[in-house]
Design an enzyme around this catalytic site. Structure first.
Site, PDB file in Angstrom:
ATOM      1  CB  CYS A 100      65.977  43.759  64.223  1.00 31.70           C
ATOM      2  SG  CYS A 100      67.318  44.667  64.994  1.00 31.70           S
TER       3      CYS A 100
ATOM      4  CB  CYS B 165      79.613  42.397  65.028  1.00 29.25           C
ATOM      5  SG  CYS B 165      80.410  41.855  66.558  1.00 29.25           S
ATOM      6  CB  SER B 166      75.145  42.551  61.693  1.00 27.15           C
ATOM      7  OG  SER B 166      74.618  43.145  62.873  1.00 27.15           O
TER       8      SER B 166
ATOM      9  CB  ILE C 224      76.077  50.695  60.873  1.00 23.13           C
ATOM     10  CG1 ILE C 224      75.937  50.494  62.387  1.00 23.13           C
ATOM     11  CG2 ILE C 224      75.250  51.893  60.420  1.00 23.13           C
ATOM     12  CD1 ILE C 224      76.487  51.629  63.200  1.00 23.13           C
TER      13      ILE C 224
ATOM     14  CG  HIS D 159      70.978  44.087  60.915  1.00 25.38           C
ATOM     15  ND1 HIS D 159      69.662  43.820  60.582  1.00 25.38           N
ATOM     16  CD2 HIS D 159      71.004  44.177  62.276  1.00 25.38           C
ATOM     17  CE1 HIS D 159      68.934  43.737  61.691  1.00 25.38           C
ATOM     18  NE2 HIS D 159      69.722  43.953  62.728  1.00 25.38           N
TER      19      HIS D 159
END
Length: 412
Positions: A86, A230-231, A233, A357
């Site tokens: 990341c 949560c981030s 996809i 992200h």
């Protein structure tokens, strides 16, 4: 060491773009950054390209930067491909900064790009799950399974129904709650805050504000994480153009019209290591070095973009960056310190949770947000009078802590 400035910044909207290629996304970001700087491809002397997962998602390996930049007509330059989970484009930024600060280049491109979304989500989750020591995956799953309070059967979907990293974040969140009394509601407030910030950002993947109740009503991923904590996809690209002080002076002599340059006061890249319990974690260590190099302290930071792959991660990063003492992250949330209008807004872009992200693009996108804020052109999400911004980005996990950590401090 020479002074280094961000002169141009540009990014795509983040989202799920099955119909767009990496070349298309990267091209949009690069052209936007060059247009912002008022420069041409011919002004560039080097390019540093961050990407994490394309080998696993599309099969494109080894020459990813050359492939996308050649499509734009950019060739013949040193092009460095950077893969660091990341932190890929944050690492590319560090390398670009080194090249300009060291006098090797006067004008360099930093590009972060990712096509992470795939119709087969297992492929996306498997790609993300590769950012660990693969020889220790069984041991990691066993460690998570033995953690009390995790809930029944939560490790079964790791890497197939969700990113394995959500289980790491869930375990760390439970430990923080047990040690300091942090609550699930405080995590939900961070997610709601970031959704509000994202609703003001036209480049964010999600632009709909969510309430704390909405967050807590979303499905549980791994206790105490709910889906909206949560981030997601997604896909996207972001780029910045770095220049030296000499290059800026030459532009001034030519009466070149350009936007306000934003100085990089510190660029720090570190990795995790086998440390004793009383030694600082990688984020705290990187932040300490960055503050020292910039000649400032955490109290001088006006706003920050941090790696909120989950809402609990953001709360813990407050403490690691020195915005408060250990265990006091929940207090910052309750007092609204990190919300727009607070004294130290965090993730005004919407963060990873709302902005999205696409991992290889995340670090460069954080810089794009800081540049807009420090120039005073962030519109409805503008932090009044912002002069100093910090970006923190972490990548991968080795032995239960971040494998790579980058901290950048920018100022005008």
């Amino acid at each position: 060491m020479r002074k280094v400035y961000v002169l141009g910044a540009g990014m795509t909207r983040f989202g799920k773009f099955l119909d767009r290629s990496m070349k298309d996304l990267a091209g949009e970001a690069v052209r936007s950054a060059l247009d912002d700087a008022g420069l041409a491809l011919s002004d560039l002397r080097a390019a540093f390209v961050g990407n994490a997962t394309q080998g696993l998602i599309t099969g494109q390996e080894m020459v990813r930067g050359q492939v996308v930049l050649r499509e734009l007509g950019l060739g013949g330059l040193p092009i460095v491909n950077v893969e660091n989970a990341c932190a890929s484009s944050s690492t590319a930024l560090n390398l670009g900064w080194q090249g300009v600060a060291g006098g090797f280049y006067d004008c360099a491109l930093v590009l972060g790009m990712e096509k992470l979304y795939h119709e087969d989500k297992k492929r996306s989750f498997a790609a993300l799950g590769a950012a660990v020591d693969v020889e220790l995956i069984a041991a990691l799953k066993e460690m998570m399974a033995s953690d009390t309070g995790r809930g029944t059967g939560e490790t079964e979907g790791a890497g197939t129904k969700r990113s394995m990293f959500m289980d790491f974040y869930a375990m760390a969140a439970r430990q923080h709650m047990q040690r300091y009394g942090t609550t699930k509601e405080q995590f939900a407030k961070i997610a709601a805050k970031n959704s509000f910030h994202g609703s003001l950002n036209p480049k964010a993947q999600y632009q709909e504000e969510k309430s704390v109740a909405d967050v807590l009503a979303s499905p549980v991923v791994a206790e105490p994480l709910h889906r909206l904590m949560c981030s997601p996809i997604g896909d996207g690209a972001a780029a910045v153009v770095l220049v030296s002080e000499d290059f800026l002076a030459a532009l001034e002599r030519r009466n070149h019209i350009h936007p306000k340059p934003v100085a990089i006061r510190a660029s720090v890249l570190l990795s995790g290591f086998d440390r004793s319990p009383d030694e600082p974690d990688p984020v705290a260590r990187a932040a300490k070095v960055a503050y020292e190099r910039a000649g400032i302290g955490p109290e001088d930071i006006d706003l920050a973009e941090v790696h909120d792959a989950s809402a609990p991660a953001e709360l813990m990063i407050y403490e690691e960056l020195g915005f408060c003492r250990p265990g006091e992250g929940g207090r910052l949330v309750e007092e609204g310190v990190t919300r727009l209008g607070g004294s130290k807004p965090v993730n005004t872009s919407g963060g990873l949770i709302a902005k999205g992200h696409p991992v290889g693009a995340t670090g460069a996108a954080q810089i794009c947000e800081l540049v807009e804020q420090l120039r005073g052109v962030a519109g409805k999400r503008q932090v009044p009078g912002a002069k100093v911004g910090l970006a923190e980005n972490a990548g991968g996990v080795v032995r239960a802590e971040p494998a790579a950590v980058a901290v950048h401090i920018l100022a005008v």
